[in-house]
Design an enzyme around this catalytic site. Structure first.
Site, mmCIF file in Angstrom:
data_model
loop_
_atom_site.group_PDB
_atom_site.id
_atom_site.type_symbol
_atom_site.label_atom_id
_atom_site.label_comp_id
_atom_site.label_asym_id
_atom_site.label_seq_id
_atom_site.Cartn_x
_atom_site.Cartn_y
_atom_site.Cartn_z
ATOM 1 N N ILE A 117 36.125 -88.248 44.079
ATOM 2 C CA ILE A 117 35.765 -89.136 42.973
ATOM 3 C C ILE A 117 34.259 -89.274 42.756
ATOM 4 C CG2 ILE A 117 37.869 -90.497 43.171
ATOM 5 C CD1 ILE A 117 36.103 -92.708 44.470
ATOM 6 N N TYR A 118 33.420 -88.698 43.607
ATOM 7 C CA TYR A 118 31.973 -88.840 43.417
ATOM 8 C C TYR A 118 31.530 -88.024 42.205
ATOM 9 C CZ TYR A 118 31.837 -90.649 48.239
ATOM 10 O OH TYR A 118 32.033 -91.375 49.379
#
Length: 339
Positions: A53-54
């Site tokens: 998710i970064y």
């Protein structure tokens, strides 16, 4: 030479400081990220931590950018065999408000469907044929733990993943997972990635129960936010205005307490005695705690990273450790609240 530390009972041996990469594609552009990875590797660093998710909270970022940057660095430098790659699965993928949570094809969670898809996606973005440590980013209360662990086990059997771990699990959730692995003959978590630092109540949240579980069952501990969102660097002082930064307005004020300011002042005093920086002392204290394998540090510049790597040259005495432990003791905070 800096000794590497075994991650729990796994076959992974890590540099004592992991390199967190949440800032890649957010507060550090790709050129800076390459510089950070180069400096970290040159210092002997081998533990690179990321997540799928970064950084989806950045406008225009659907997630996976950090993994892609790491993948390009691995290809450019030919360093795959030199490093341990850790990534995570669970959070919603897709630019916020565009796709992800609530979509027809849900792109998040710890279901078998999403774990298998997410792992393939991470492998592609990283440009590798296996992930050394694949972690559940946090729990998924909608999915039975048996389904999650069975999916992780299949990934290990296929050779896509070497070991599995978890992040942000409570003690009882971790025990549930370990018990399920034992009862069902499934792969078990070898590590826990908790928020853990000297700050109150963060220290209490880990030490009350999770620390005992990790020690008793031989899990490696790889803390995130070991500097308390920057507070333990000493840049936030009692009675002084906030410095301007991306995180200052978001994270700093909620950590302000009399005890935490006392802790910062103690770190400064100990650092002065050693000719070190407060952040180095905070990390050195953490490295001295039972079960801790490698705190995960982040940096937006080479200068910041070099300073943090200097932690490994700081030798705290038993008296130093006791002094720091005493001022940050969470039992003290509870006693003061009860007065």
């Amino acid at each position: 030479m800096t000794p590497y530390r075994q991650l729990g009972r796994s076959g992974l041996h890590l540099f004592p400081l992991g390199l967190g990469t949440m800032q890649f594609g957010w507060t550090a552009d790709e050129a800076t990220a390459f510089d950070l990875l180069d400096v970290y590797h040159a210092a002997g660093g081998n533990f690179i931590d990321t997540a799928d998710i970064y950084t989806t909270w950045t406008p225009g970022n659907p997630g996976g950018v950090s993994e892609e940057v790491i993948g390009r660095w691995l290809r450019a430098r030919g360093r795959r065999n030199d490093v341990v790659i850790a990534t995570k699965v669970r959070g919603p993928m897709g630019e916020r408000g565009v796709e992800g949570r609530g979509s027809v094809h849900q792109r998040e969670g710890l279901s078998r469907r999403w774990i298998m898809q997410a792992c393939e996606d991470s492998l592609r973005r990283l440009g590798v044929d296996h992930i050394d440590l694949y972690q559940a980013h946090w729990i998924d209360s909608q999915t039975p733990i048996e389904e999650t662990l069975a999916a992780f086990s299949e990934l290990v059997q296929r050779g896509y993943v070497r070991y599995i771990g978890c992040s942000n699990y409570s003690a009882w959730r971790l025990m549930q997972a370990l018990w399920t692995s034992d009862r069902r003959g499934l792969e078990a978590f070898v590590s826990i990635q908790p928020e853990y630092s000297l700050l109150s109540p963060t220290r209490a949240n880990f030490e009350r129960e999770l620390a005992r579980v990790a020690t008793e069952y031989g899990l490696g501990v790889i803390p995130w936010s070991p500097l308390g969102g920057g507070m333990l660097t000493g840049k936030y002082r009692r009675g002084q205005p906030l410095p301007g930064s991306v995180r200052a307005s978001e994270n700093a004020a909620r950590r302000f307490s009399e005890q935490n300011f006392d802790t910062v002042e103690t770190l400064v005093a100990v650092a002065d005695r050693h000719g070190a920086h407060p952040a180095q002392v905070a990390l050195a204290w953490l490295l001295a705690q039972p079960g801790v394998t490698a705190p995960i540090i982040g940096a937006n510049s080479v200068g910041q990273l070099r300073e943090l790597l200097g932690t490994l040259d700081v030798q705290l005495s038993a008296d130093d450790l006791a002094e720091i432990s005493r001022v940050s003791d969470w039992e003290r905070a509870r006693t003061e609240l009860e007065r």
